[in-house]
Design a protein around this motif. Structure first.
Motif, PDB file in Angstrom:
ATOM      1  N   ASP A 214       0.862  -1.173   0.000  1.00 31.46           N
ATOM      2  CA  ASP A 214       0.000   0.000   0.000  1.00 31.46           C
ATOM      3  C   ASP A 214       0.902   1.228   0.000  1.00 31.46           C
ATOM      4  OD1 ASP A 214      -1.585   2.208   0.689  1.00 31.46           O
ATOM      5  OD2 ASP A 214      -2.955   0.996   1.891  1.00 31.46           O
ATOM      6  N   GLY A 216       0.291   4.408  -0.104  1.00 33.28           N
ATOM      7  CA  GLY A 216      -0.101   5.461   0.828  1.00 33.28           C
ATOM      8  C   GLY A 216       0.417   5.183   2.226  1.00 33.28           C
ATOM      9  N   THR A 220       3.363   7.218   4.527  1.00 26.43           N
ATOM     10  CA  THR A 220       3.148   7.676   5.905  1.00 26.43           C
ATOM     11  C   THR A 220       4.285   7.213   6.799  1.00 26.43           C
ATOM     12  OG1 THR A 220       0.751   7.649   5.623  1.00 26.43           O
ATOM     13  CG2 THR A 220       1.585   7.567   7.881  1.00 26.43           C
ATOM     14  N   THR A 235       2.624  16.917   1.880  1.00 26.65           N
ATOM     15  CA  THR A 235       1.282  16.435   1.546  1.00 26.65           C
ATOM     16  C   THR A 235       1.386  15.282   0.553  1.00 26.65           C
ATOM     17  OG1 THR A 235       1.079  18.049  -0.250  1.00 26.65           O
ATOM     18  CG2 THR A 235       0.226  18.684   1.923  1.00 26.65           C
ATOM     19  N   ASP A 237      -0.882  13.136  -2.158  1.00 33.40           N
ATOM     20  CA  ASP A 237      -2.142  13.117  -2.902  1.00 33.40           C
ATOM     21  C   ASP A 237      -2.933  11.842  -2.581  1.00 33.40           C
ATOM     22  OD1 ASP A 237      -1.382  15.461  -4.025  1.00 33.40           O
ATOM     23  OD2 ASP A 237      -0.987  14.664  -6.031  1.00 33.40           O
ATOM     24  N   PRO A 238      -4.251  11.938  -2.562  1.00 33.57           N
ATOM     25  CA  PRO A 238      -5.078  10.742  -2.324  1.00 33.57           C
ATOM     26  C   PRO A 238      -5.031   9.799  -3.527  1.00 33.57           C
ATOM     27  CG  PRO A 238      -6.457  12.612  -2.876  1.00 33.57           C
ATOM     28  CD  PRO A 238      -5.064  13.164  -2.731  1.00 33.57           C
ATOM     29  N   GLY A 239      -5.500   8.582  -3.311  1.00 28.30           N
ATOM     30  CA  GLY A 239      -5.591   7.617  -4.412  1.00 28.30           C
ATOM     31  C   GLY A 239      -4.309   6.899  -4.731  1.00 28.30           C
ATOM     32  N   ARG A 272       5.282  17.969  -1.946  1.00 31.32           N
ATOM     33  CA  ARG A 272       4.067  17.272  -2.368  1.00 31.32           C
ATOM     34  C   ARG A 272       4.426  15.986  -3.086  1.00 31.32           C
ATOM     35  NH1 ARG A 272      -0.641  19.603  -6.483  1.00 31.32           N
ATOM     36  NH2 ARG A 272      -1.882  17.681  -6.578  1.00 31.32           N
TER      37      ARG A 272
END
Length: 361
Positions: A214, A216, A220, A235, A237-239, A272
């Motif tokens: 994963d 994302g 993190t 930041t 981005d989502p998805g 980003r």
């Protein structure tokens, strides 16, 4: 040969020659099992030699026909057909049929030789891979020992500078304190350089166990490990996707790129991380609000030990981006930068949706 006996002849043999002078029997058949056994004894390496008449007489041959086996304009052997018990005699009408049979036999022989060569090539490749793995293991062991042996005296120098500063106490001058502080910074830089070289030597070769990753969640974790200053903003981005890949190399790439962005954008860094689908790959990006990179240096920055600013201005080894490109290249992907002076930088790299089996480890 079983196709030729008894349809075309009473006995048939296939012989291959590797030197053009002697022949090696690879197949033989006869309508009479006793003669087949005799043929296996007598024909060994005699078909192209002076013993041929004796062999034919021992087998009671009435008529014989020998046709060369030609593979890619090279004669590799011969097809021998004989008659005995049937009393049949070969004639000109049989020649074209036997020549066609010889062509098909030659094609089968060629396929067999190619398969054997391929098997040999595979065995040699496996041997080379095993030797390379042993060499890599030896190199890793040497690099680890060398890293430890090089770091030990550096840690001693750093500790000694702290003891000197403590012993001098209030008698130390500001200039001496500054020099000792600079000495410890240089020691830390050398330690980082040694660790960077070790990482570069292992880049793309370790931690290649494949699992569902994963991205994302990986990001993190990577950001938590980097522990950016509170003034910096990162930041994601989502998805972000879930990929079937090796977790450790992908995490190394993201950590190096995010660390590089934080370093060059300064305390007020705005970083980003983005991603988008790109066919069989995902394309990821790490952008920042730093000073940017002139197009003339877009390739130079990927070379090992290359930095655009003096190390006293921006602390670094000049190895991080080299590690990134090496890892990405090992995945059959690519990494590049889009930037201009004063406009920040955007580092991009592609990563396969599913890690190819030949790149797993």
């Amino acid at each position: 040969v079983r196709l030729a006996v008894p349809a075309l002849c009473d006995g048939c043999g296939v012989y291959l020659s590797e030197d053009g002078r002697t022949a090696r029997r690879v197949a033989v058949a006869n309508v009479d099992p006793a003669k087949e056994a005799l043929a296996r004894q007598l024909h060994e390496q005699h078909l192209l030699g002076p013993e041929q008449p004796r062999v034919l007489k021992a087998l009671g041959v009435r008529s014989a026909m020998i046709v060369p086996l030609k593979v890619r304009d090279r004669i590799v052997g011969a097809l021998s057909l004989v008659t005995d018990v049937s009393g049949r005699t070969f004639g000109p009408a049989d020649l074209s049929l036997v020549e066609e049979f010889a062509l098909r036999t030659a094609a089968a022989v060629d396929n067999s030789l190619l398969y054997r060569e391929a098997q040999g090539a595979v065995a040699r490749a496996e041997g080379l891979i095993a030797a390379l793995e042993r060499s890599n293991a030896d190199l890793d062991g040497f690099a680890h020992v060398a890293s430890h042996d090089l770091k030990a005296p550096l840690r001693g120098i750093a500790a000694l500078s702290e003891w000197i500063e403590e012993d001098l106490g209030e008698h130390i001058t500001d200039a001496a304190r500054a020099h000792l502080s600079m000495l410890r910074r240089r020691v830390r830089r050398l330690e980082d350089l040694i660790e960077g070289i070790l990482s570069y030597s292992r880049a793309g070769r370790t931690g290649r166990e494949v699992s569902e990753v994963d991205v994302g969640a990986l990001l993190t974790e990577a950001i938590e490990l980097l522990a950016p200053p509170s003034s910096a903003a990162i930041t994601v981005d989502p998805g972000m996707p879930v990929l079937r890949t090796a977790r450790v190399p992908l995490q190394q790439v993201f950590m190096n790129l995010i660390s590089n962005a934080l370093k060059h954008a300064g305390p007020e860094a705005a970083v980003r991380v983005g991603g988008r689908e790109a066919g069989a790959f995902w394309e990821f990006s790490v952008s920042d609000n730093g000073g940017g990179i002139a197009p003339a240096y877009h390739e130079r920055i990927w070379a090992i030990f290359q930095t655009l600013k003096p190390r006293d201005q921006v602390e670094g080894t000049g190895i991080g981006l080299s590690v990134v490109r090496k890892i990405v290249a090992s995945m059959g992907a690519r990494a590049w930068v889009e930037s201009a002076e004063g406009e920040g930088a955007c580092f991009r790299f592609t990563w396969p949706r599913e890690m190819p089996a030949e790149r797993a480890g």
